[in-house]
Write an enzyme that holds these catalytic residues in place. Structure first.
Site, PDB file in Angstrom:
ATOM      1  N   ASP A   1      -5.739  -3.876   3.824  1.00 46.82           N
ATOM      2  CA  ASP A   1      -6.408  -3.470   5.063  1.00 46.82           C
ATOM      3  C   ASP A   1      -7.922  -3.599   4.988  1.00 46.82           C
ATOM      4  O   ASP A   1      -8.578  -3.798   5.990  1.00 46.82           O
ATOM      5  CB  ASP A   1      -6.008  -2.043   5.460  1.00 46.82           C
ATOM      6  CG  ASP A   1      -6.068  -1.074   4.288  1.00 46.82           C
ATOM      7  OD1 ASP A   1      -6.728  -1.401   3.289  1.00 46.82           O
ATOM      8  OD2 ASP A   1      -5.459  -0.003   4.370  1.00 46.82           O
TER       9      ASP A   1
ATOM     10  N   ASP B   1       0.846  -1.196   0.000  1.00 46.07           N
ATOM     11  CA  ASP B   1       0.000   0.000   0.000  1.00 46.07           C
ATOM     12  C   ASP B   1       0.876   1.238   0.000  1.00 46.07           C
ATOM     13  O   ASP B   1       2.040   1.165   0.375  1.00 46.07           O
ATOM     14  CB  ASP B   1      -0.754   0.084   1.334  1.00 46.07           C
ATOM     15  CG  ASP B   1      -2.041  -0.668   1.296  1.00 46.07           C
ATOM     16  OD1 ASP B   1      -2.445  -1.063   0.207  1.00 46.07           O
ATOM     17  OD2 ASP B   1      -2.620  -0.848   2.385  1.00 46.07           O
TER      18      ASP B   1
HETATM   19  N1  LIG Z   1     -12.410  10.235   3.168  1.00 43.66           N
HETATM   20  C1  LIG Z   1     -12.483  10.386   1.853  1.00 43.66           C
HETATM   21  N2  LIG Z   1     -13.573  10.960   1.301  1.00 43.66           N
HETATM   22  C2  LIG Z   1     -13.669  11.096  -0.021  1.00 43.66           C
HETATM   23  N3  LIG Z   1     -12.750  10.701  -0.887  1.00 43.66           N
HETATM   24  C3  LIG Z   1     -11.642  10.120  -0.407  1.00 43.66           C
HETATM   25  C4  LIG Z   1     -11.446   9.941   0.988  1.00 43.66           C
HETATM   26  N4  LIG Z   1     -10.263   9.333   1.181  1.00 43.66           N
HETATM   27  C5  LIG Z   1      -9.754   9.152  -0.040  1.00 43.66           C
HETATM   28  N5  LIG Z   1     -10.564   9.607  -0.999  1.00 43.66           N
HETATM   29  C6  LIG Z   1     -10.379   9.560  -2.453  1.00 43.66           C
HETATM   30  O1  LIG Z   1     -10.448   8.209  -2.864  1.00 43.66           O
HETATM   31  C7  LIG Z   1      -9.219   7.799  -3.451  1.00 43.66           C
HETATM   32  C8  LIG Z   1      -8.891   6.372  -3.030  1.00 43.66           C
HETATM   33  O2  LIG Z   1      -8.629   6.320  -1.644  1.00 43.66           O
HETATM   34  P1  LIG Z   1      -8.206   5.013  -0.907  1.00 43.66           P
HETATM   35  O3  LIG Z   1      -8.417   5.252   0.532  1.00 43.66           O
HETATM   36  O4  LIG Z   1      -8.816   3.856  -1.570  1.00 43.66           O
HETATM   37  O5  LIG Z   1      -6.683   4.857  -1.212  1.00 43.66           O
HETATM   38  P2  LIG Z   1      -5.457   5.570  -0.587  1.00 43.66           P
HETATM   39  O6  LIG Z   1      -5.689   5.819   0.842  1.00 43.66           O
HETATM   40  O7  LIG Z   1      -5.115   6.731  -1.424  1.00 43.66           O
HETATM   41  O8  LIG Z   1      -4.284   4.618  -0.847  1.00 43.66           O
HETATM   42  P3  LIG Z   1      -3.748   3.214  -0.327  1.00 43.66           P
HETATM   43  O9  LIG Z   1      -4.509   2.262  -1.148  1.00 43.66           O
HETATM   44  O10 LIG Z   1      -2.333   3.323  -0.700  1.00 43.66           O
HETATM   45  O11 LIG Z   1      -3.961   3.126   1.136  1.00 43.66           O
HETATM   46  C9  LIG Z   1      -8.206   8.817  -2.975  1.00 43.66           C
HETATM   47  O12 LIG Z   1      -7.209   9.012  -3.905  1.00 43.66           O
HETATM   48  C10 LIG Z   1      -9.027  10.081  -2.823  1.00 43.66           C
HETATM   49  O13 LIG Z   1      -9.130  10.744  -4.054  1.00 43.66           O
END
Ligand SMILES: Nc1ncnc2c1ncn2[C@@H]1O[C@H](COP(=O)(O)OP(=O)(O)OP(=O)(O)O)[C@@H](O)[C@H]1O
Length: 904
Positions: A632, A342
């Site tokens: 996760d 990740d």
């Molecule tokens: N709390 C949130 N509310 C709305 N959109 C979000 C939020 N958190 C993340 N995003 C959007 O969704 C996308 C995907 O988020 P996701 O949490 O799946 O992955 P990540 O945290 O960027 O990465 P990883 O997979 O490496 O943990 C992000 O790039 C962002 O644009």
């Protein structure tokens, strides 16, 4: 206490657990003496816990201490020894019979203690990996250990949770549960709180949830009706956790190997006996010789020793933030060739700070870092409506809270959302007291979140935030600084978002909409074409410095790193680049159309869905890679299971992910994965060292006896003496190798190839060489002593000393299999050698031991001879190391620079 409660829950023929579906929530709460809104009091929970016991399944019965002790005797070798006791008794050799019996007993006790210690280490880890649950007690939400749940507890369920007990639902919002663990049904079941007719069968009881099942969607509240063994899962099976078992493919393979070897050796022993008898030797002597052969040549302690080496490795890993849930993972780890990790929180710190807010007309930089709302947003909310609304959207569409504690400012919840609260606070914006009507929660697959609010005048407004591509696609227009809706140039905004993402920033887009009057429910399908774009917020998430070092270390170690993230392709690529990963990125839908070859070479995967993770693991495995994969979310479970090493995040991970994983990181940090790989390599090295050290003794003991009988010579060592050597040296010398520190260059060499056996050709050669030195040394010293006219007992004692001293010298050499000078101190090894020499002095000079083991005091020259042979063995092995290295270098050149072991 409350006998009545106990009766109500478990008593009678019809436990509440199996009636709860046809009762109303109020009836269930009444029977459980609880409150369906505020839960139990802490005091009542304590009483119930005392009455019902912890919420754990009884572990697989291993029959208690006595059974485990008795099991130590259930071993072909022990049978051989017991037969030997009987025969020696029959022949009137009481002392020998007593000694062999004593050794058998001692062996059982040592085996028992070792097994118990390995079990303890593993049980301790299972406890560390124990799951938690969220409950309402005394009216407040809190996390408790799942083992502490009691009937009557009010449980909070969320997507990703493992249901920790049998429950009756009180409330359910889009709740879906994967019940395959209990009902076998693989499609998740929808749940609701309504009472059902009494005839509903288990699979149709939609208002119940069972222990061991997994929440795949939505959320809910429920009252616990049954815990521990008093659950459907407790009834159906006595399943134990994988971590509880001490067997691994390797130990099982070794146990199988030992068993087969035992058969061969017993047959060989019978044949030697036959040869002796045919030659006319007395029965007693030939029998004793045959027993000596069997006892010496069977490596009986091998599987136990391997388990111990693994258990020690596991304990070391737990000190480096990794909890191993399945022991075989330790073996596999060292051979990992690809780590798919990740990004957010693992490679980066997941400490988001908004660095700028961009609206239709303006860019507003923000100063300050961390969660303290100290810093400035260079803009005036009154002059730019879009700015004010964009910040407001961030505050409304948000589940996090910002609070100040003794340790400074902290956020509770998602750091991305926390950062939005911080920037709003910097701009002086307060969260308005509007009522939130409905929420479309953020899910990785959806990439956005929406909320619906009603203000004091009853007006409805919806706010949306999410990935720019997703949000922009839903927008019809945008807000300007004056608060007017104007035309939106989607492409221009998208280009700006991508440009900032390319600098490694996380970009979130914000929008709002006005739903039709009377709307109560938010639906994703109602959003397209309705939204007004408000602006972008840019966030910085610093890379973890220790993760940077760890990525570099892995790449030096020939382990490929692939970043798999839900984030934007440009952001992911920029962060990957900061970590030194090549800029080879595929994103989202393109993953499906990219050919396998190209995919296998890609280093950064963005906007990845869980199914794509699974596909990637399979693809890499088909190419012969050993894949470690982090995860996760609840949907990551299949990929985690498929990977050779599934790694779940201990802090941010769901129970579903942890359940599916082989390992759990307690700090969610990539550096811990690297540490685990390093430890895994160390464990594998130490296993090889132990095997290399222990096998020559067995081979040589067997050979000494075999040769003596075949040529009709006096036995240089007796069965009880062989027992002495095997017992003492394995414990005091061999096992100390398990504590040998890792070799310095351990992360500078490529991973071991997946199919590589423990015993490589090089090692077999080394083992044979040492066996040869041992056999010829023991014979030579024994014969030389006899020739000098000393009694047989003294000559035999000299031969035993040869064995022990060669083993000591060889142990020193085995600290490294290929370096002349082993690095790193191992005080255990030195202590073990000192103890062993002390024991050897005792058996040589203490009269009672002389009688028991048929030994006799020897003079200095016998010791010198033994030491001399020990030195010869040492010299032979060290020269073998040098030659091994030479050949290896030549081999490497031959293999075109494919490096193997780097030498000092
Ligand atoms: N709390 C949130 N509310 C709305 N959109 C979000 C939020 N958190 C993340 N995003 C959007 O969704 C996308 C995907 O988020 P996701 O949490 O799946 O992955 P990540 O945290 O960027 O990465 P990883 O997979 O490496 O943990 C992000 O790039 C962002 O644009």
């Amino acid at each position: 206490m409350t006998t009545e409660t106990r009766v109500a829950v478990t008593g009678g023929t019809d436990p509440l657990r199996s009636r709860a579906h046809r009762l109303t929530v109020a009836e269930v709460a009444e029977e459980l003496h609880t409150d369906s809104a505020s839960g139990l009091t802490t005091e009542a929970a304590g009483r119930h816990l005392a009455a019902h016991g912890p919420n754990t399944l009884p572990t697989e019965s291993d029959g208690g201490a006595l059974r485990r002790l008795l099991r130590q005797f259930h071993d072909p070798l022990v049978y051989v020894l017991l037969a030997a006791v009987a025969v020696t008794l029959a022949l009137g050799q009481l002392v020998d019979a007593g000694v062999i019996l004593g050794v058998v007993l001692l062996n059982a006790v040592i085996g028992y203690v070792q097994e118990a210690r390995a079990r303890q280490a593993i049980d301790a880890l299972a406890r560390m990996a124990a799951s938690e649950a969220t409950v309402v007690r005394d009216g407040a939400t809190r996390r408790v250990a799942a083992a502490g749940l009691v009937p009557g507890d009010l449980l909070v369920l969320q997507a990703g949770d493992k249901v920790p007990a049998d429950v009756r639902l009180v409330r359910a919002t889009s709740l879906e549960i994967d019940e395959s663990a209990v009902t076998g049904e693989s499609v998740p079941a929808g749940k609701s709180a309504a009472a059902l007719p009494s005839h509903a069968v288990l699979a149709d009881r939609t208002n119940l949830a069972h222990s061991g099942t997994i929440v795949t969607r939505g959320s809910g509240m429920a009252l616990v009706t049954g815990t521990g063994a008093d659950t459907e899962l407790g009834l159906i099976s006595r399943l134990t956790r994988g971590a509880g078992s001490t067997g691994t493919p390797l130990t099982r393979k070794l146990a199988g190997f030992s068993r087969k070897l035992a058969v061969v050796i017993v047959v060989l022993a019978a044949l030697t006996m036959l040869v002796g008898l045919l030659r006319g030797d007395p029965f007693g002597d030939t029998f004793v010789a045959a027993v000596a052969l069997a006892v010496g040549a069977i490596p009986e302690g091998l599987p136990a020793a391997v388990t111990i080496v693994l258990a020690i490795g596991v304990t070391r890993m737990s000190r480096r933030h990794t909890i191993v849930r399945r022991l075989p993972a330790v073996e596999t780890l060292g051979g990992t060739t690809v780590i798919c990790t990740d990004k957010t929180g693992t490679l980066t710190a997941n400490e988001m700070t908004v660095t700028a807010v961009l609206t239709a007309e303006n860019t507003y930089p923000v100063t300050g870092s961390g969660y303290a709302p100290e810093g400035e947003l260079a803009g005036d909310l009154r002059r730019d409506h879009a700015l004010a609304e964009c910040l407001l959207a961030g505050v409304h569409c948000n589940e996090a809270t910002l609070r100040v504690t003794d340790d400074g400012w902290q956020i509770v919840g998602d750091p991305t959302e926390g950062a939005l609260l911080v920037v709003a606070a910097k701009a002086g914006l307060e969260r308005p007291a509007d009522q939130r009507v409905d929420t479309l929660p953020f899910e990785s697959e959806r990439q956005l979140m929406a909320t619906l609010h009603r203000d004091w005048a009853g007006r409805l407004t919806g706010y949306v935030k999410g990935a720019p591509e997703r949000v922009l696609a839903l927008c019809a227009d945008q807000l300007d600084a004056a608060g007017t809706r104007v035309e939106l140039d989607r492409e221009a905004v998208r280009a700006i978002a991508t440009e900032h993402a390319g600098r490694g920033l996380r970009v979130l887009a914000f929008a709002r909409f006005t739903p039709p009057r009377g709307t109560e429910v938010l639906r994703e399908e109602d959003l397209p074409g309705r939204l007004t774009f408000l602006g972008l917020q840019l966030m910085h998430d610093p890379p973890r410095p220790e993760a940077m070092d760890a990525v570099a270390a892995c790449r030096r170690a020939g382990v490929e790193i692939k970043m798999i993230t839900g984030d934007h392709g440009a952001t992911a690529e920029a962060i990957g680049h900061a970590f030194g990963l090549p800029r080879r990125t595929v994103s989202g839908a393109a993953i499906a159309t990219t050919p396998d070859d190209e995919l296998a070479d890609t280093t950064v995967f963005a906007r990845v869905s869980p199914e794509q993770k699974l596909r990637l693991v399979r693809l890499l495995q088909r190419r012969g890679q050993v894949v470690a994969m982090t995860g996760d979310g609840v949907n990551d479970a299949p990929a985690l299971r498929q990977a050779d090493i599934g790694i779940a995040m201990g802090k941010a991970g769901t129970e579903a992910a942890k359940e599916a994983a082989d390992m759990v990181l307690t700090d969610d940090n990539f550096a811990s994965i690297e540490a685990a790989v390093e430890e895994g390599r160390g464990v594998f090295d130490n296993l090889r060292k132990f095997l290399a050290w222990t096998l020559p003794t067995n081979i040589a003991e067997g050979l000494v006896i075999l040769v003596a009988i075949l040529v009709g010579a006096t036995l240089p060592i007796l069965p009880v003496q062989i027992l002495w050597i095997n017992m003492t040296t394995a414990v005091f010398l061999g096992l100390t190798l398990a504590f040998q520190p890792k070799e310095p260059g351990i992360m500078d060499r490529p991973p071991r190839s997946p199919g590589q056996a423990l015993l490589t050709g090089d090692l077999v050669r080394r083992i044979l060489l040492v066996s040869l030195v041992l056999v010829s040394g023991a014979f030579a010293v024994f014969q030389a002593q006899l020739a000098s006219g000393v009694p047989v007992a003294e000559a035999r004692t000299a031969a035993i000393n040869v064995f022990v001293l060669v083993e000591v010298m060889y142990l020193i050499s085995c600290r490294s299999l290929d370096r002349l000078r082993a690095r790193g101190r191992n005080p255990w090894l030195l202590g073990g050698i000192a103890l062993m020499l002390g024991l050897q002095a005792l058996i040589t000079y203490v009269p009672i031991l002389n009688t028991l083991f048929h030994t006799a005091p020897v003079g200095a020259e016998a010791w010198l001879l033994a030491l001399g042979i020990g030195l010869v063995a040492y010299a032979v092995v060290e020269s073998d190391k040098v030659l091994w290295r030479r050949f290896d270098r030549r081999g490497q050149r031959g293999r075109n620079g494919q490096t193997r072991s780097e030498m000092p």
